[in-house]
Design an enzyme around this catalytic site. Structure first.
Site, PDB file in Angstrom:
ATOM      1  N   LYS A  18       0.863  -1.204   0.000  1.00  0.00           N
ATOM      2  CA  LYS A  18       0.000   0.000   0.000  1.00  0.00           C
ATOM      3  C   LYS A  18       0.885   1.234   0.000  1.00  0.00           C
ATOM      4  CE  LYS A  18       0.551   1.331   4.574  1.00  0.00           C
ATOM      5  NZ  LYS A  18       1.395   2.447   5.010  1.00  0.00           N
ATOM      6  N   ASP A 148      -3.058  -2.127   9.865  1.00  0.00           N
ATOM      7  CA  ASP A 148      -3.120  -2.010   8.405  1.00  0.00           C
ATOM      8  C   ASP A 148      -3.769  -3.217   7.736  1.00  0.00           C
ATOM      9  OD1 ASP A 148      -1.987   0.495   8.069  1.00  0.00           O
ATOM     10  OD2 ASP A 148       0.070  -0.274   7.945  1.00  0.00           O
TER      11      ASP A 148
END
Ligand code: C5P
Length: 331
Positions: A18, A148
């Protein structure tokens, strides 16, 4: 019900990295974590996991590429263990799994490779066992594994809030005339010095902070723009403001010696705004296409080889050109 131990082919999952295009720290939570406001996108750069059912024994992990560290702290193995305890209640057999992990994403780099491995292992283990758990449970398990991890259960551009568990899907990136665009290119430069998230947040708490409110305003404005559909052209126009919208920058600079100087020199070398992903130390630049990002990556590699760019760390930096994953979240 199929017998999972009879499965002959391993389950394969890609675990994308990401990138934080913005990251505002908006407060400290009662649980000690920090409340965030961040626009996150998945990247084509990905680890690859394969999970094969074993007849007996314990789960095993064999990793190639970047060293993921000791198996004990590995999120893929932790995800399998948690998934097993959840599935056990439904009496579906959960035989041990052999995990092969090809790590293409650098570790402790602000790209959430370990968290993505955890989400991919959770999903892959359930498939390998022929088991299922409902979405709420999946998100609960993912959030337990790490802040996350929930993002990667259905990776797509998202506004991420809370400690990372509150996700609002954002529209994909489109072309000027609503056509599917050429995916925007990303240059990544990761000095080989890990920046542990906890250490960076601690430095933030100890006062290594940016001017309060600036990153938040950018993040809120950008999230609302992204929410109504963003073109590659507008994304490029925002590159400068996005590159300075990471509240963890001063904290990362205090934890990773040489990061400030690296960013200055990179800016001069490639002539583009340079941002930082997550808690760092990965630095990024945005390009309209993969080709342009690849040319920039070549220029950076050459400068490292010729020693006109000397990133901190014992080994040469990780330099890569990749793209933002722009397809729908079900793709
Ligand atoms: O959730 P995760 O285990 O990935 O977080 C690692 C560390 O980063 C936490 O222990 C905490 O110190 C810090 N953190 C935080 N606020 C967040 C995410 C992480 O303080 N939103």
């Amino acid at each position: 019900m199929t017998d999972p131990s009879a499965r002959l082919t391993p389950v394969v999952r890609l675990a994308p990295a990401k990138l934080n295009l913005t990251l505002a720290v908006v407060g400290r939570r009662p649980d000690g974590y920090h409340a965030l406001h961040s626009v996150m996108v998945p990247l084509a750069l990905a680890d690859r996991l394969s999970l094969a059912v074993l007849p007996s024994g314990d789960d095993t992990l064999h990793a190639t590429g970047f060293d993921p560290g000791p198996p004990k702290g590995n999120l893929a193995l932790q995800a399998i263990a948690v998934a097993r305890s959840v599935v056990a209640r439904s009496r579906v057999p959960t035989p041990p799994l052999a995990v092969r992990l090809e790590k293409a994403i650098p570790v402790a780099a602000g790209l959430a490779g370990g968290s993505s491995d955890g989400a991919a292992a959770l999903d892959g283990a359930l498939e390998a066992w022929g088991a299922d758990i409902d979405d709420d449970r999946r998100y609960e398990v993912a959030a337990r594994l790490g802040s996350d991890v929930p993002f990667f259960l259905s990776p797509g551009a998202s506004l991420v809030e809370g400690r990372g568990e509150r996700l609002t899907p954002l529209h994909g990136i489109r072309g000027d005339h609503h056509e599917a665009p050429e995916p925007p290119g990303i240059l990544l430069v990761t000095p080989m010095i890990p920046a542990h998230t906890a250490a960076v947040f601690e430095a933030w708490s100890n006062g290594a902070m940016a001017e309060p409110g600036t990153a938040r305003r950018t993040s809120e404005h950008f999230a609302s723009e992204f929410g109504s559909g963003l073109t590659v052209r507008v994304l490029m126009e925002r590159a400068g403001v996005l590159a300075s919208a990471n509240d963890l920058w001063p904290a990362a600079v205090s934890v990773v010696p040489g990061l400030l100087e690296l960013r200055r020199r990179l800016t001069r070398l490639i002539g583009r705004p340079i941002g930082m992903s997550g808690s760092g130390p990965t630095l990024w630049a945005l390009y309209p296409s993969l080709d342009e990002a690849s040319a920039a990556a070549e220029a950076v590699r050459l400068a490292v080889t010729e020693r006109t760019l000397n990133p901190p760390g014992d080994a040469p930096p990780f330099v890569a050109a990749t793209t933002i994953l722009t397809e729908g979240r079900d793709a």
